[in-house]
Write an enzyme that holds these catalytic residues in place. Structure first.
Site, PDB file in Angstrom:
ATOM      1  N   TYR A  17       1.076   3.250 -10.731  1.00 19.66           N
ATOM      2  CA  TYR A  17       1.492   2.938  -9.277  1.00 19.66           C
ATOM      3  C   TYR A  17       2.376   1.696  -9.283  1.00 19.66           C
ATOM      4  O   TYR A  17       3.586   1.702  -9.000  1.00 19.66           O
ATOM      5  CB  TYR A  17       0.541   2.601  -8.433  1.00 19.66           C
ATOM      6  CG  TYR A  17       0.841   2.053  -6.911  1.00 19.66           C
ATOM      7  CD1 TYR A  17       1.630   2.662  -5.887  1.00 19.66           C
ATOM      8  CD2 TYR A  17       0.875   0.504  -6.751  1.00 19.66           C
ATOM      9  CE1 TYR A  17       2.089   2.009  -4.976  1.00 19.66           C
ATOM     10  CE2 TYR A  17       1.048   0.065  -5.651  1.00 19.66           C
ATOM     11  CZ  TYR A  17       1.917   0.948  -4.538  1.00 19.66           C
ATOM     12  OH  TYR A  17       2.347   0.254  -3.616  1.00 19.66           O
ATOM     13  N   TRP A  70      -6.258  -2.670  -1.888  1.00 21.00           N
ATOM     14  CA  TRP A  70      -5.209  -1.484  -2.057  1.00 21.00           C
ATOM     15  C   TRP A  70      -5.616  -0.422  -2.801  1.00 21.00           C
ATOM     16  O   TRP A  70      -5.663   0.834  -3.008  1.00 21.00           O
ATOM     17  CB  TRP A  70      -3.992  -2.058  -2.315  1.00 21.00           C
ATOM     18  CG  TRP A  70      -3.105  -1.045  -2.808  1.00 21.00           C
ATOM     19  CD1 TRP A  70      -2.571  -0.733  -3.910  1.00 21.00           C
ATOM     20  CD2 TRP A  70      -2.424   0.036  -1.821  1.00 21.00           C
ATOM     21  NE1 TRP A  70      -1.501   0.478  -3.774  1.00 21.00           N
ATOM     22  CE2 TRP A  70      -1.470   0.881  -2.498  1.00 21.00           C
ATOM     23  CE3 TRP A  70      -2.573   0.225  -0.476  1.00 21.00           C
ATOM     24  CZ2 TRP A  70      -0.808   1.996  -1.774  1.00 21.00           C
ATOM     25  CZ3 TRP A  70      -1.903   1.255   0.144  1.00 21.00           C
ATOM     26  CH2 TRP A  70      -0.851   2.032  -0.473  1.00 21.00           C
ATOM     27  N   GLU A  74      -0.880   1.789   4.077  1.00 15.59           N
ATOM     28  CA  GLU A  74      -0.813   0.529   4.508  1.00 15.59           C
ATOM     29  C   GLU A  74      -1.956  -0.132   5.642  1.00 15.59           C
ATOM     30  O   GLU A  74      -2.578  -0.834   5.601  1.00 15.59           O
ATOM     31  CB  GLU A  74       0.493  -0.374   4.622  1.00 15.59           C
ATOM     32  CG  GLU A  74       1.382  -0.073   3.321  1.00 15.59           C
ATOM     33  CD  GLU A  74       0.702  -0.944   2.042  1.00 15.59           C
ATOM     34  OE1 GLU A  74      -0.156  -1.695   2.155  1.00 15.59           O
ATOM     35  OE2 GLU A  74       1.655  -0.846   1.040  1.00 15.59           O
TER      36      GLU A  74
END
Length: 193
Positions: A20, A50, A42
């Site tokens: 990522y 995350w 988000e």
């Protein structure tokens, strides 16, 4: 002798995180579907790590119609209740229902501005803000730009778009380059802050 690749230390916990970081984080996004995806992800991340959301990204893709805002905006309460049973996502009722609300608001912005991309990039003058951080401790969780964008989104009726969430979106979608200066992904190509 092979030189080791230097990366931002936050991404080193597992391979999906590294990928990522290397392929997506901080790359300027100009695609509305990708912006919508990150708004859902988000928002789901609010108050969580995350890494949790990243591991569940495919679950979100399936549950939220491959992040198609028009389809998500039409989700019924019955469909949302079914989504809330899906272990492939974070089953938070407020966040799941907010995704449908935000899809409707997203479509309104597209109609008003021609694209969500045009709208959001206006908050950074159309170019990424390139910071020059030497350590993660230097990176603030919000900025005046994320404050302004968050305030505007909230005024338009969006949910789970506080300044910290929106700054994470700005970082993810390349409106801000917060790669550390010794990271191989750091390339100062726009306005410096």
């Amino acid at each position: 002798m092979r030189k080791e690749v230097v990366r931002c230390s936050w991404c080193l916990a597992f391979e999906q995180y590294v990928n990522y970081h290397d392929q997506e984080w901080g790359v300027p996004v100009h695609d509305d579907k990708t912006h919508f995806e990150f708004l859902i992800l988000e928002g789901a991340q609010a108050g969580l790590s995350w890494s949790i959301i990243l591991r569940k990204r495919e679950g979100y893709r399936k549950a939220f119609a491959d992040f198609d805002a028009e389809t998500v905006a039409r989700f019924t309460e019955k469909r949302l209740e079914k989504i809330l049973l899906d272990p492939g996502i974070v089953r938070n009722r407020l966040k799941v229902y907010a995704a449908v609300n935000n899809a409707k608001r997203f479509l309104e912005i597209q109609k008003e501005f021609g694209s969500f991309d045009k709208y959001i990039w206006g908050f950074v003058g159309g170019k990424p803000i390139v910071n020059r951080w030497k350590s993660l401790k230097e990176i603030a969780p919000t900025t005046k730009e994320s404050d302004a964008l968050s305030k505007d989104l909230i005024a338009r009726g969006f949910k789970f778009v506080g300044s910290t969430v929106i700054y994470a979106h700005m970082q993810a979608c390349g409106l801000v380059n917060d790669h550390l200066i010794d990271c191989w992904r750091y390339k100062p190509t726009s306005k410096l802050k």
